[in-house]
Design a protein around this motif. Structure first.
Motif, PDB file in Angstrom:
ATOM      1  N   ARG A   1       9.707 -25.342 -12.871  1.00 15.38           N
ATOM      2  CA  ARG A   1       9.931 -25.945 -11.545  1.00 15.38           C
ATOM      3  C   ARG A   1      11.400 -25.796 -11.168  1.00 15.38           C
ATOM      4  O   ARG A   1      12.280 -26.096 -11.983  1.00 15.38           O
ATOM      5  CB  ARG A   1       9.549 -27.429 -11.602  1.00 15.38           C
ATOM      6  CG  ARG A   1       9.749 -28.161 -10.304  1.00 15.38           C
ATOM      7  CD  ARG A   1       9.350 -29.636 -10.411  1.00 15.38           C
ATOM      8  NE  ARG A   1       9.649 -30.317  -9.158  1.00 15.38           N
ATOM      9  CZ  ARG A   1      10.829 -30.824  -8.856  1.00 15.38           C
ATOM     10  NH1 ARG A   1      11.830 -30.748  -9.717  1.00 15.38           N
ATOM     11  NH2 ARG A   1      11.024 -31.419  -7.689  1.00 15.38           N
TER      12      ARG A   1
ATOM     13  N   GLU B   1       7.426 -22.972  -9.598  1.00 19.45           N
ATOM     14  CA  GLU B   1       7.007 -24.031  -8.664  1.00 19.45           C
ATOM     15  C   GLU B   1       8.207 -24.561  -7.899  1.00 19.45           C
ATOM     16  O   GLU B   1       9.337 -24.449  -8.372  1.00 19.45           O
ATOM     17  CB  GLU B   1       6.375 -25.191  -9.449  1.00 19.45           C
ATOM     18  CG  GLU B   1       5.065 -24.833 -10.092  1.00 19.45           C
ATOM     19  CD  GLU B   1       4.715 -25.834 -11.196  1.00 19.45           C
ATOM     20  OE1 GLU B   1       5.147 -26.994 -11.122  1.00 19.45           O
ATOM     21  OE2 GLU B   1       4.020 -25.413 -12.127  1.00 19.45           O
ATOM     22  N   ASN B   2       7.930 -25.185  -6.766  1.00 16.12           N
ATOM     23  CA  ASN B   2       8.995 -25.759  -5.927  1.00 16.12           C
ATOM     24  C   ASN B   2       9.981 -24.670  -5.507  1.00 16.12           C
ATOM     25  O   ASN B   2      11.189 -24.867  -5.490  1.00 16.12           O
ATOM     26  CB  ASN B   2       9.729 -26.866  -6.705  1.00 16.12           C
ATOM     27  CG  ASN B   2      10.390 -27.881  -5.783  1.00 16.12           C
ATOM     28  OD1 ASN B   2       9.873 -28.196  -4.712  1.00 16.12           O
ATOM     29  ND2 ASN B   2      11.544 -28.395  -6.197  1.00 16.12           N
TER      30      ASN B   2
END
Ligand code: EPU
Length: 450
Positions: free
Chosen positions: A17, A257-258
């Motif tokens: 992330r 992610e993100n």
């Protein structure tokens, strides 16, 4: 001082992330001092530069409560107005308290930031913008001393273009100052970087009236006071780009992610041209997408020129260059923002890269493989480029002075380690004991054969 010992050639695997953006969190923290109430920021990364900014805000009379990744800023005493050399010299971004202090407290004394390893980095445009709002600015013993006229700053038309385009922190400083000025301010040739938009969003939540963030024309109607807010810092586009390069250079498949994909279009375009695949798995919020990155064995050479946003970001130039060292053919990298930002070039050459620099352009002739070597990190993004090179190189790479890297990447060693990289943080004193490198290398080869 810590160093990284990297055993190259390991594939990465898994999901990671992206954390909050350093270059957004720093001015967001600074802008918080303009509020009359508490401001809570979420997803504030734990970095050396953020700790310096927190220390600066505390010196400036703010109480800052850190709780995990959140930070709550509340002004206790609005008398202090001096950002001392001791802090500013450790972190250039301290300059972004200038606009907020001046507009909120009527005066600001901020030590003039010096040059740094990536170039001269003047602040003339910041000062031009603040003068246009009515501030008097003098230089006293190396400090910028800015004073608002009686009755406060007043709105104005301001042109912020310079020889290298606009200025990111300069735009943020003038925008912050204009928010509490009397009347309307128009900033023309404003920086369009996503971090400017992030600060404008927080200011708007605090009650400011800012139109046009993300375009070259900002229109700001001054308000009398700003209130509290709770705001989540945007994900770090430079960290995301660095992780994408990590997947490509190690020939791995990584889920990120993100990921602020929408802020990385120029970089994504170059990646695709090189042969790196970015598969979008979830894009409901284009600034917080989930992507899967993988690369062909054969990387194609490209031309890349750094430019202000939405062009290719200078902060990803070193990382992309590390990748291009392994492309089949000649790439051309031109740096248009910080013409001297090539500290990684001689270090990559120590690892067997074939590079030829003339002025602000580097020709990168791809080689089959890089070889591990001791290298010296000299600035934040150059260090990231060297870590990437080390991940792909045959043998052991020792990246010295990783404190540069720690300024902008939170626990990068641990996080890459969780994806399967062999990367160990070691105190450089321990390196003098030959056993340390041997132990790290043995551990890596055990892991590799497991
Ligand atoms: N410039 C001027 N006059 C000024 C200000 C800038 O001529 O008054 C020139 C600079 O010398 C440079 C160009 O304008 O050639 C752009 O500089 P800018 O002011 O936009 O840079 P900055 O705001 O000081 C931020 C980032 C940098 C990033 C640049 C460019 C932060 C804390 N820093 O710096 O990030 O490279 O924008 O995108 O936000 C990094 O994170 O490693 C880093 C260096």
């Amino acid at each position: 001082m810590d160093v990284f010992v990297i055993e190259g050639g390991r594939r990465l695997d898994g999901s990671i992330r992206v954390l909050g953006a350093k270059n957004a969190a720093l001015p967001l923290l600074a802008a918080s001092l303009m509020s009359d109430e508490a401001v809570t920021l979420e997803d504030v990364p734990d970095l050396a530069d953020i700790r310096s900014m927190v220390r600066l805000l505390e010196e400036l009379g703010c109480a800052v409560l850190r709780d995990g990744a959140s930070a709550t800023i509340r002004t206790r005493d609005d008398a202090p107005w001096h950002a001392r050399y001791d802090i500013v010299r450790t972190m250039r971004a301290s300059i972004c308290v200038l606009g907020p202090l001046l507009t909120k407290r009527g005066r600001a004394r901020v030590s003039m930031p010096g040059g740094c390893t990536i170039g001269d980095r003047p602040v003339d445009l910041h000062l031009r913008g603040l003068r246009a709002l009515g501030a008097t600015i003098e230089l006293d013993e190396g400090d910028i001393v800015a004073t608002a006229p009686p009755g406060g700053l007043r709105g104005a038309r301001i042109f912020l273009g310079g020889n290298f385009g606009s200025t990111v922190l300069g735009t943020i400083n003038v925008m912050c100052a204009a928010v509490l000025a009397r009347g309307r301010t128009i900033i023309e040739a404003a920086a369009c970087e996503p971090e400017v938009v992030d600060v404008a969003r927080l200011l708007t939540q605090m009650g400011a009236q800012v139109e046009g963030a993300g375009t070259p024309r900002l229109v700001i109607e001054g308000v009398e006071r700003l209130g509290g807010a709770r705001y989540t810092v945007m994900p770090d586009r430079i960290e995301a780009g660095t992780l994408m390069c990590a997947a490509a250079i190690t020939n791995s498949l990584l889920t990120i992610e993100n990921c602020p994909l929408d802020a990385l279009l120029a970089f994504w375009d170059r990646l695709e041209e090189i042969g790196v695949r970015v598969e979008v798995l979830d894009e409901r919020d284009p600034l917080r997408a989930t992507v899967r990155v993988s690369a062909d064995r054969v990387l194609r050479p490209v031309q890349v020129t750094t430019q202000p946003h939405p062009g290719f970001p200078t902060d990803l130039q070193a990382q992309l260059m590390a990748l291009l060292c392994l492309a089949e053919g000649n790439s051309i990298v031109t740096e248009k923002i910080f013409g001297e930002r090539f500290m990684h070039v001689p270090e990559l050459a120590r690892m067997g890269a074939n590079l030829y620099r003339q002025g602000s352009t580097v020709v990168v002739s791809g080689v089959r493989q890089l070889r591990g070597a001791p290298v010296m990190a000299s600035d934040l993004r150059a260090s990231a480029g060297l870590v990437l090179a080390g991940l792909s190189a045959r043998g052991t790479t020792i990246v010295n002075r990783v404190y540069h890297l720690d300024r902008g990447y939170e626990r990068l060693d641990e996080r890459l380690g969780r994806l399967g990289a062999s990367i160990e943080r070691v105190d450089e004193k321990d390196l003098e004991r030959p056993a340390t490198v041997a132990v790290v290398a043995a551990r890596a080869s055990r892991l590799a054969s497991a």
